[in-house]
Design a protein around this motif. Structure first.
Motif, short mmCIF file in Angstrom:
data_model
loop_
_atom_site.label_atom_id
_atom_site.label_comp_id
_atom_site.label_asym_id
_atom_site.label_seq_id
_atom_site.Cartn_x
_atom_site.Cartn_y
_atom_site.Cartn_z
N VAL A 75 0.81 -1.21 0.00
CA VAL A 75 0.00 0.00 0.00
C VAL A 75 0.85 1.27 0.00
O VAL A 75 0.87 2.03 -0.96
N PRO A 96 -3.41 -0.96 -3.06
CA PRO A 96 -4.09 -0.66 -1.80
C PRO A 96 -5.23 -1.63 -1.48
O PRO A 96 -5.67 -1.72 -0.34
N ILE A 153 -11.89 -1.11 3.78
CA ILE A 153 -11.75 -1.83 5.06
C ILE A 153 -12.97 -1.59 5.94
O ILE A 153 -13.53 -2.53 6.52
N ARG A 173 -16.19 10.62 4.30
CA ARG A 173 -16.13 11.98 3.75
C ARG A 173 -17.22 12.16 2.69
O ARG A 173 -17.75 13.23 2.49
N ARG A 174 -17.53 11.04 1.98
CA ARG A 174 -18.53 11.14 0.90
C ARG A 174 -19.88 10.59 1.38
O ARG A 174 -19.96 10.06 2.48
N HIS A 204 -10.96 3.92 10.10
CA HIS A 204 -10.49 3.37 8.82
C HIS A 204 -10.36 4.47 7.78
O HIS A 204 -10.75 4.31 6.62
N MET A 214 -7.85 13.71 14.29
CA MET A 214 -9.29 13.99 14.19
C MET A 214 -10.03 13.52 15.44
O MET A 214 -11.13 14.00 15.72
P1 NAD Z 1 -10.29 3.59 1.35
O1 NAD Z 1 -9.70 4.70 0.56
O2 NAD Z 1 -11.03 2.50 0.63
O3 NAD Z 1 -11.27 4.17 2.49
C1 NAD Z 1 -10.99 5.31 3.23
C2 NAD Z 1 -12.30 5.98 3.56
O4 NAD Z 1 -12.04 7.07 4.45
C3 NAD Z 1 -13.02 6.55 2.34
O5 NAD Z 1 -14.35 6.06 2.32
C4 NAD Z 1 -13.01 8.06 2.58
O6 NAD Z 1 -14.19 8.71 2.11
C5 NAD Z 1 -12.91 8.13 4.08
N1 NAD Z 1 -12.38 9.42 4.56
C6 NAD Z 1 -11.33 10.11 4.10
N2 NAD Z 1 -11.17 11.24 4.81
C7 NAD Z 1 -12.15 11.25 5.74
C8 NAD Z 1 -12.53 12.15 6.77
N3 NAD Z 1 -11.86 13.29 6.96
N4 NAD Z 1 -13.59 11.82 7.54
C9 NAD Z 1 -14.29 10.68 7.33
N5 NAD Z 1 -13.98 9.80 6.37
C10 NAD Z 1 -12.93 10.07 5.59
O7 NAD Z 1 -9.08 2.98 2.20
P2 NAD Z 1 -9.01 1.54 2.90
O8 NAD Z 1 -8.38 0.56 1.98
O9 NAD Z 1 -10.31 1.23 3.52
O10 NAD Z 1 -7.92 1.84 4.03
C11 NAD Z 1 -8.19 2.78 5.07
C12 NAD Z 1 -6.89 3.11 5.77
O11 NAD Z 1 -6.43 1.95 6.47
C13 NAD Z 1 -5.72 3.44 4.82
O12 NAD Z 1 -5.75 4.77 4.41
C14 NAD Z 1 -4.53 3.13 5.68
O13 NAD Z 1 -4.16 4.28 6.41
C15 NAD Z 1 -5.03 2.07 6.64
N6 NAD Z 1 -4.41 0.77 6.39
C16 NAD Z 1 -3.75 0.16 7.42
C17 NAD Z 1 -3.14 -1.07 7.24
C18 NAD Z 1 -2.43 -1.75 8.37
O14 NAD Z 1 -1.51 -2.51 8.12
N7 NAD Z 1 -2.86 -1.54 9.60
C19 NAD Z 1 -3.18 -1.68 5.97
C20 NAD Z 1 -3.89 -1.06 4.94
C21 NAD Z 1 -4.49 0.17 5.15
#
Ligand code: NAD
Length: 311
Positions: A75, A96, A153, A173-174, A204, A214
């Motif tokens: 990622v 990702p 996730i 956010r959306r 997430h 936040m």
């Molecule tokens: P994704 O892009 O599919 O989902 C992220 C969601 O967050 C989106 O729906 C977006 O609209 C929302 N978002 C963004 N900004 C926001 C805000 N200010 N308020 C509310 N919602 C908001 O990403 P994903 O694949 O679901 O992953 C989420 C996060 O998990 C990644 O960005 C990464 O930081 C983390 N992650 C961690 C690991 C780990 O090893 N622990 C692995 C993969 C991802």
């Protein structure tokens, strides 16, 4: 047959390498290559595949005069100078979507471990202590789970939580009203609405200037007393000092953490948070499953072939 040369400088899935070879690409695997050696030989290659060990810095990009693609089988792109590579016309690829299930399952695992005192019970028993009476847990069934960030996730966590009989409320956010309805999830009016209603809150969202800290003192203050916090997103989306304070006061009952503001943690307060008796902390293992690593390699191989227009 193509004469495209691919250098794989960190270990990736054997199936992914075989897929590239089967399409006629010449693939060299050098999973322990040094920075200097990489700089010396990169000119021969059109594609560079890395995980997190290889640092793709400006000097590597400058030496890679024939590079068309830099691909990260995972990622994060923190180890690649993305802007500089793009300015040289190089395509950057990552995967990702690979760890979605792995992170969702870890999130549920942390929730159950907290609810039943699994880590505490395990540690005590290994020390010869039978602390059954102290380990009065709670059930996830019927509790409200607040999901902040309803993307890949977040949605997989929601599906699993629903199977446990939890009420799920989410925010993103959306606009998520349609997806939420389909999964039997309530779309929160706003963040404060979610914070007020949830027994367990899981994050997430990506780390951005908007999501940095936040969840801080104000947000903790409006949560239910005894709330549980899970963070498998990025450490800095929560103000860690505020979380520590909320754990000490009892406002937060417990926390399950996979991610930290510094990795490995550096500051005294970070270690105090990790060592808090009601914190379960693991070292950023969200994507550390055989399946997620396999998927990352295969997704990257497929994206490389697509970018090169090789069917
Ligand atoms: P994704 O892009 O599919 O989902 C992220 C969601 O967050 C989106 O729906 C977006 O609209 C929302 N978002 C963004 N900004 C926001 C805000 N200010 N308020 C509310 N919602 C908001 O990403 P994903 O694949 O679901 O992953 C989420 C996060 O998990 C990644 O960005 C990464 O930081 C983390 N992650 C961690 C690991 C780990 O090893 N622990 C692995 C993969 C991802």
């Amino acid at each position: 047959m193509s004469s495209i040369k691919v250098l794989v400088s960190d270990p990736i899935s054997e199936n992914a390498i075989n897929l590239l070879k089967s399409k006629g690409l010449i693939v060299d695997e050098k999973p322990e290559i040094s920075h200097e050696e990489l700089k010396r030989i990169i000119e021969q290659y059109h594609v560079l595949i890395v995980r997190s060990r290889t640092k793709v810095t400006r000097d590597i990009i400058d030496s890679g005069r024939n590079l068309k693609i830099i691909a990260r089988a995972g990622v994060g792109l923190d180890n690649i100078d993305v802007e500089y590579a793009k300015s040289k016309g190089i395509t950057i690829l990552n995967a990702p979507e690979a760890p979605t299930i792995a992170v969702a399952e870890l999130t549920i695992g942390l929730m159950i471990a907290i609810a039943r005192g699994i880590c505490l019970g395990n540690m005590a028993l290994k020390e010869g202590k039978w602390i059954k009476k102290q380990l009065m847990g709670f059930e996830l069934y019927g509790k409200t789970l607040g999901i902040i960030g309803f993307g890949r996730i977040g949605k997989e966590v929601a599906k699993r939580a629903k199977a446990f009989g939890m009420n799920v409320i989410a925010i993103s956010r959306r606009d998520i009203s349609r997806e939420a309805r389909e999964l039997g999830v309530e779309a929160a009016k706003d963040l404060d609405d979610l914070l007020r209603k949830s027994d367990i809150i899981t994050l997430h969202v990506p780390l951005t200037p908007k999501t940095y800290h936040m969840i801080g003192e104000r947000e903790f203050s409006i949560m239910k007393d005894g709330v549980v916090i899970i963070n498998t997103a990025r450490g800095a989306v929560i103000d860690g000092k505020a979380l520590l304070k909320a754990l000490k006061s009892g406002k937060v009952y417990a926390a399950g953490l996979d991610v930290y503001e510094h990795e490995p943690p550096q500051e005294d307060w970070e270690w105090e948070l990790i060592r808090h008796p009601r914190v379960i902390a693991v070292p950023h293992i969200g994507a550390q499953t055989r399946e997620a690593q396999e998927k990352a390699g295969m997704i990257i191989a497929e994206k490389i072939l697509k970018t090169l227009n090789i069917k």
